[in-house]
Design a protein around this motif. Structure first.
Motif, PDB file in Angstrom:
ATOM      1  N   GLU A 178      34.520  15.158  29.135  1.00 21.61           N
ATOM      2  CA  GLU A 178      34.188  13.733  29.181  1.00 21.61           C
ATOM      3  C   GLU A 178      34.571  13.120  30.525  1.00 21.61           C
ATOM      4  OE1 GLU A 178      32.617  11.690  27.252  1.00 21.61           O
ATOM      5  OE2 GLU A 178      32.579  12.550  25.220  1.00 21.61           O
ATOM      6  N   LEU A 188      35.402   4.273  22.602  1.00 18.82           N
ATOM      7  CA  LEU A 188      35.693   5.704  22.654  1.00 18.82           C
ATOM      8  C   LEU A 188      37.030   5.927  23.343  1.00 18.82           C
ATOM      9  CD1 LEU A 188      34.564   8.635  22.217  1.00 18.82           C
ATOM     10  CD2 LEU A 188      33.666   8.459  24.559  1.00 18.82           C
ATOM     11  N   LYS A 205      27.147  12.074  14.294  1.00 19.84           N
ATOM     12  CA  LYS A 205      26.381  11.277  15.250  1.00 19.84           C
ATOM     13  C   LYS A 205      27.245  10.712  16.375  1.00 19.84           C
ATOM     14  CE  LYS A 205      22.588  11.620  12.709  1.00 19.84           C
ATOM     15  NZ  LYS A 205      21.379  12.328  13.172  1.00 19.84           N
ATOM     16  N   SER A 206      28.133   9.791  16.019  1.00 16.80           N
ATOM     17  CA  SER A 206      28.902   9.067  17.039  1.00 16.80           C
ATOM     18  C   SER A 206      29.606  10.029  17.983  1.00 16.80           C
ATOM     19  CB  SER A 206      29.926   8.142  16.386  1.00 16.80           C
ATOM     20  OG  SER A 206      29.316   7.270  15.486  1.00 16.80           O
ATOM     21  N   MET A 207      30.263  11.029  17.419  1.00 18.94           N
ATOM     22  CA  MET A 207      30.961  12.025  18.221  1.00 18.94           C
ATOM     23  C   MET A 207      30.159  13.308  18.362  1.00 18.94           C
ATOM     24  SD  MET A 207      33.814  10.871  19.445  1.00 18.94           S
ATOM     25  CE  MET A 207      34.718  12.381  19.831  1.00 18.94           C
ATOM     26  N   GLU A 237      27.123  14.142  18.538  1.00 20.45           N
ATOM     27  CA  GLU A 237      25.956  14.231  19.418  1.00 20.45           C
ATOM     28  C   GLU A 237      26.298  14.000  20.890  1.00 20.45           C
ATOM     29  OE1 GLU A 237      22.951  11.627  17.894  1.00 20.45           O
ATOM     30  OE2 GLU A 237      22.437  12.999  16.243  1.00 20.45           O
ATOM     31  N   ARG A 238      27.548  13.755  21.213  1.00 20.55           N
ATOM     32  CA  ARG A 238      27.929  13.554  22.607  1.00 20.55           C
ATOM     33  C   ARG A 238      27.875  14.886  23.350  1.00 20.55           C
ATOM     34  NH1 ARG A 238      29.910   8.760  23.922  1.00 20.55           N
ATOM     35  NH2 ARG A 238      30.845   9.617  25.814  1.00 20.55           N
ATOM     36  N   VAL A 270      31.232  16.558  23.931  1.00 18.98           N
ATOM     37  CA  VAL A 270      31.813  17.095  22.706  1.00 18.98           C
ATOM     38  C   VAL A 270      31.180  18.443  22.380  1.00 18.98           C
ATOM     39  CG1 VAL A 270      32.073  16.732  20.218  1.00 18.98           C
ATOM     40  CG2 VAL A 270      32.457  14.835  21.813  1.00 18.98           C
ATOM     41  N   LYS A 271      29.873  18.509  22.485  1.00 16.52           N
ATOM     42  CA  LYS A 271      29.183  19.777  22.223  1.00 16.52           C
ATOM     43  C   LYS A 271      29.654  20.865  23.182  1.00 16.52           C
ATOM     44  CE  LYS A 271      24.881  17.743  20.461  1.00 16.52           C
ATOM     45  NZ  LYS A 271      23.425  17.603  20.708  1.00 16.52           N
TER      46      LYS A 271
END
Length: 238
Positions: free
Chosen positions: A21, A163, A196-198, A200-201, A204-205
């Motif tokens: 991130e 976030l 979703k919120s986390m 799909e980032r 994060v993936k």
């Protein structure tokens, strides 16, 4: 450059997600916790609790000698302060994040870890009927904690508002929800957050799969691995 002493576990994923991130350069130094590499003297110098992850920052704020940090929550806070990201500077915002970070460190992580132990690892070596109390105790507590998160997320996208490092700490401990005997459909707000919120980032993936190749054979499969991971006493740090 940051050296990340690491193994692909939820606590390890916290740090790879944060580093991704932030876009910070880092080098993975594997610590194979199934073979006892966490007890090597050179690792204990930076992580005296013989647990990964740990970092060594060769470019610390203000310069000077490298800075080493162990404990995943402390690492997240250090990186947040180093980059000025994901931890508010105002008093109220900062402690909104830190209380949820500590909630994960003191609650969700340990309880989910014990649920995982009794539900997944212990049955490999112990008669299953002898494990019911431990399985129920920790699975039920994870259920309660999931309920706390589900309620918290009813009117917000992230746990502490924007976030933050609290999210990076919490999300990896949701990944193995089936091992904790939980059904995400029972927690619709948490499911949205997780998927979703986390989920799909991109960071994060990416952080979630760092070092996946290190665990070619997942799980604890031998008595020796069990002894190393689950049979530790004070003798390992003397």
């Amino acid at each position: 450059m940051i050296d990340l002493h690491y193994w692909p576990t939820p606590n390890g994923f916290k740090i790879t997600i944060m580093l991704e991130e932030c876009g910070l350069p880092y080098k993975i130094i594997p610590v194979n916790i199934g073979t006892g590499e966490q007890f090597k003297p050179e690792f204990l110098k930076i992580s005296p609790n013989n647990r990964m992850p740990a970092i060594v920052d060769h470019d610390p704020p203000g310069g000077g000698a490298p800075v080493s940090v162990f404990e995943s929550g402390a690492i997240l806070q250090y990186l947040a302060e180093k980059t000025g990201r994901f931890l508010p500077k105002d008093l109220r915002g900062k402690y909104e994040v830190l209380q949820w970070l500590n909630w994960q460190m003191g609650g969700l992580g340990p309880m989910a870890g014990q649920a995982n132990h009794f539900n997944v690892y212990a049955p490999q070596f112990t008669p299953v009927e002898a494990l019911k109390y431990g399985q129920d105790r920790y699975s039920n507590e994870v259920n309660r904690l999931f309920g706390v998160l589900n309620k918290r997320l009813v009117d917000r996208v992230f746990v502490a508002g924007e976030l933050s490092i609290a999210d990076f700490a919490i999300w990896p401990w949701l990944v193995s929800f089936k091992n904790f005997r939980q059904n995400m459909d029972d927690f619709p707000n948490l499911k949205r957050y997780f998927e979703k919120s986390m989920g799909e980032r991109p960071a994060v993936k990416k952080g979630r799969v760092v070092g996946a190749e290190l665990r070619a054979t997942p799980g604890i499969n031998t008595d020796e691995q069990r002894r190393i991971l689950f049979g530790q006493t004070a003798s390992v740090v003397r």
